[in-house]
Design an enzyme around this catalytic site. Structure first.
Site, PDB file in Angstrom:
ATOM      1  CD  GLN A 123       6.985  -2.016   3.291  1.00  0.00           C
ATOM      2  OE1 GLN A 123       6.139  -1.455   3.978  1.00  0.00           O
ATOM      3  NE2 GLN A 123       6.704  -2.482   2.083  1.00  0.00           N
ATOM      4  CG  HIS A 162       1.821  -1.289   4.410  1.00  0.00           C
ATOM      5  ND1 HIS A 162       0.609  -1.583   3.844  1.00  0.00           N
ATOM      6  CD2 HIS A 162       2.750  -1.426   3.423  1.00  0.00           C
ATOM      7  CE1 HIS A 162       0.782  -1.892   2.565  1.00  0.00           C
ATOM      8  NE2 HIS A 162       2.076  -1.803   2.291  1.00  0.00           N
ATOM      9  CE1 TYR A 214      -8.251  12.493   3.985  1.00  0.00           C
ATOM     10  CE2 TYR A 214      -8.106  11.533   6.167  1.00  0.00           C
ATOM     11  CZ  TYR A 214      -8.133  12.644   5.352  1.00  0.00           C
ATOM     12  OH  TYR A 214      -8.055  13.908   5.900  1.00  0.00           O
ATOM     13  CE1 TYR A 249       1.814  -3.301  -4.964  1.00  0.00           C
ATOM     14  CE2 TYR A 249       0.991  -4.479  -3.049  1.00  0.00           C
ATOM     15  CZ  TYR A 249       1.544  -3.342  -3.605  1.00  0.00           C
ATOM     16  OH  TYR A 249       1.833  -2.254  -2.824  1.00  0.00           O
TER      17      TYR A 249
END
Length: 372
Positions: free
Chosen positions: A89, A151, A253, A264
């Site tokens: 990514q 990520h 958070y 997943y």
């Protein structure tokens, strides 16, 4: 922050198009619009910046910075781009102009970088002059590095305080997001020279001096509220639990201690969705839409969209319009569900139009215009 989940009907829009073209007209519950293709042939475009002279700069995840001029994608990429690790990514990610770009020509690039110690997220600052980056300087590097290729986050914003806010993902190593001594899994606040402001919340706690928030899994959208100037963001959950948040100093958070998602594989991550001293999202999606890119609509062409928040979706291949009442999300509409394109970026252009980037090996830059 309080959590409000809106369950609304999905509106499948318009004609089933075979390509992005200005002839394609879409009907929503508030406005009819068209998609105008501005440029194509981009390799996984990730972000766009609008220059004062009308040029657009577009990052390609493969490591190129491209120029769109007078509706044409120039063949020659911008020179002087930093060394980028386009793996998994990772790659060349966000681009952000300094608020005084007209005078200082400064811009910021976020990207994945690799060396013998592994991969990480970096931010570089440079001056842009005549198709070239000059005086490039690395001003931020997330530590420690790791061997994963997931990520990296990378979204950036500069609100009215003049600091640069940089999102860093948990790198696929979830527990790092709860460690204030680890740069992964949070938002960082730095000066444009890369220094850590003393007012940062963990500055004197033995943690990362640049860390501003923690518990963020992988922020893929960041924008400024047009009225309050607040930094709004959204982040990927795993299988469910994508979140919309407002970024506030020292806020946790929750990832991975609390989440509305599951692994997943279908197994639970945690049995908790709430915990004291951990923020609730303003909104979440379950199942995951894989949100990417976000912008508030502030143009004049669609007055009924004024103040709405638009979010792209990769997995679900759509554009989501969220209606707001302050921080409360009171309505949701799915747009472009028939397009069949992963929406990577959503930006509000200086021309008053929403601009989208499609994520593919033949990615496109398109803008939304009224259907007349």
């Amino acid at each position: 922050m309080r959590r409000l989940r809106i369950i609304s009907a999905t509106l499948v829009l318009g004609i089933m198009p075979t390509a992005l073209a200005s002839a394609d007209t879409y009907t929503s519950d508030q406005a009819d619009f068209r998609l105008e293709t501005v440029a194509s042939g981009l390799e996984h475009p990730w972000a766009i910046a609008f220059l004062p002279n009308g040029d657009k700069l577009v990052t390609e995840r493969a490591g190129r910075l491209r120029v769109i001029r007078d509706g044409q994608l120039l063949d020659e990429p911008v020179s002087g781009v930093p060394d980028v690790a386009a793996r998994g990514q990772g790659g060349l990610l966000d681009i952000l102009l300094h608020p005084d770009f007209d005078n200082n020509r400064l811009l910021f690039l976020s990207y994945a970088h690799r060396n013998a110690q592994g991969m990480t997220t970096r931010v570089a600052r440079a001056e842009y002059q005549d198709g070239a980056l000059q005086d490039l300087r690395v001003i931020f590097e997330a530590r420690p590095r790791s061997g994963t290729t997931r990520h990296f986050a990378g979204r950036m914003a500069i609100p009215a305080d003049g600091y640069l806010y940089v999102a860093v993902g948990d790198r696929g190593e979830r527990d790092r997001a709860q460690d204030i001594g680890d740069d992964a899994g949070g938002v960082h606040r730095i000066t444009i020279d890369g220094e850590a402001p003393e007012a940062n919340p963990f500055h004197d706690q033995g943690g990362s001096r640049t860390l501003f928030t923690l518990g963020n899994r992988n922020i893929q959208g960041m924008t400024l509220h047009p009225d309050t100037g607040e930094v709004w963001s959204h982040e990927h959950g795993p299988r469910g639990g994508d979140e919309v948040n407002v970024i506030e100093a020292g806020t946790n958070y929750g990832w991975p201690v609390i989440t509305y998602g599951i692994n997943y594989s279908g197994t639970p991550i945690t049995d908790r969705t709430h915990k004291e001293d951990m923020a609730q999202p303003l909104h979440y999606w379950d199942p995951s839409i894989a949100p990417s890119g976000m912008a508030f609509y502030t143009g004049d062409d669609f007055p009924q969209w004024q103040g709405d928040l638009f979010v792209g979706a990769l997995k679900m291949q759509k554009l989501v319009r969220l209606e707001l009442d302050g921080r409360d999300i009171i309505g949701e509409e799915d747009l472009l569900t028939s397009l069949g394109e992963r929406i990577r970026a959503v930006s509000m252009g200086p021309d008053g139009h929403l601009w989208l980037l499609t994520d593919s090996a033949d990615g496109q830059v398109v803008r939304i215009t009224p259907a007349k």
